[in-house]
Design an enzyme around this catalytic site. Sequence first.
Site, short mmCIF file in Angstrom:
data_model
loop_
_atom_site.label_atom_id
_atom_site.label_comp_id
_atom_site.label_asym_id
_atom_site.label_seq_id
_atom_site.Cartn_x
_atom_site.Cartn_y
_atom_site.Cartn_z
N ILE A 100 0.82 -1.12 0.06
CA ILE A 100 0.15 -0.08 0.10
C ILE A 100 0.94 1.41 -0.04
O ILE A 100 0.40 2.33 -0.31
CB ILE A 100 -1.01 -0.14 1.13
CG1 ILE A 100 -0.36 0.12 2.78
CG2 ILE A 100 -1.75 -1.14 1.13
CD1 ILE A 100 -0.94 0.28 3.87
N GLU A 101 2.13 1.24 0.35
CA GLU A 101 3.04 2.44 0.38
C GLU A 101 3.50 2.84 -0.89
O GLU A 101 3.43 3.81 -1.39
CB GLU A 101 4.20 2.14 1.20
CG GLU A 101 3.88 2.25 2.72
CD GLU A 101 3.76 3.58 3.12
OE1 GLU A 101 4.10 4.69 2.47
OE2 GLU A 101 3.17 3.82 4.41
N SER A 102 3.72 1.76 -1.85
CA SER A 102 4.44 1.84 -3.17
C SER A 102 4.06 1.09 -4.15
O SER A 102 4.77 1.38 -5.51
CB SER A 102 6.14 1.85 -2.81
OG SER A 102 6.38 0.51 -2.77
N TYR A 142 -5.77 4.61 6.25
CA TYR A 142 -4.45 3.95 6.36
C TYR A 142 -4.61 2.35 6.73
O TYR A 142 -4.40 1.42 6.20
CB TYR A 142 -3.34 4.65 6.82
CG TYR A 142 -2.08 4.09 6.51
CD1 TYR A 142 -1.27 4.13 5.11
CD2 TYR A 142 -1.30 3.26 7.59
CE1 TYR A 142 -0.22 3.57 4.91
CE2 TYR A 142 0.01 2.84 7.27
CZ TYR A 142 0.50 2.90 5.92
OH TYR A 142 1.87 2.54 5.44
#
Length: 282
Positions: A6-8, A110
Amino acid sequence: KYLPVIESALNPVAVSRVGATGLWQFMYSTGKVYGLKQNSLVDDRRDPEKATWAAARYLRYLYDRFGDWSLAIAAYNCGPGNVNKAIHRAGGKRDFWSIYPYLPKETRGYLPIFIAASYAMNYADMHGICPSHDNLYPVTDTIVTTERQHLKQIAANLNVTLEELRRLNPQYARDIIPGGKEYALCLPMAISGAYIDQQDTILAYQAKELIHNRRAEIDLMQKTGLHGGYSVNGVTYYKIKEGDTLGGIAAKFRVSVKRLKAFNGLTSDMIRAGKTLKIPNV
């Protein structure tokens, strides 16, 4: 392990609008705290292995601080300071759903996204979702080298493309391994032996154009941080570019305009492109 999804989207060269970089989207300052080298040649935030070790240490620190993985994950997104403020505003309650209304908007979404990613990765088959096939190398080998070299030298002599070398070594922002001390070079296992056998030939290939004639430029890039400043004998300098303002340079290096002017003996905010400023230590 689902956080970098989910970050990158597992892209080691991903850069956010605020400058967070790599699989784990480290900011410059956090990466520096966790020992990730960052200059114009090498950005360890883009190195999947080094960045993952750093992320694991950071997450362990956040868990030790909050004693709860949901809060640790929230703090990874918005910083431990914002989580502490949310806990205070929630009357000291220390679970994610209690502090939810007091978190930044992005962080409120998040943890649910993380839960969704975890579910999808573990139960995709229940929903008729199949994994895609990739063309990544199934087996790679890491060679430690102290030789300065360009990825083009390797690609031209071995059965590998420059694009594949970049994909396997995303930390080398200018395709140059600086040398002088130990650096990791990731290669497909099938050609790692050939690299060792042909190293002299590889290093000699177009060495003048790619390395020797650029020695001063490469040395300067190695000293130049991502903020554009470079260090000489422990002092940081910045060469003013067209469009720079004193306020913008001060913000880039996180010092006040007043301090920057005093450090350089300036009596006004007027600066000229091409001139060099000394940057005070933060």
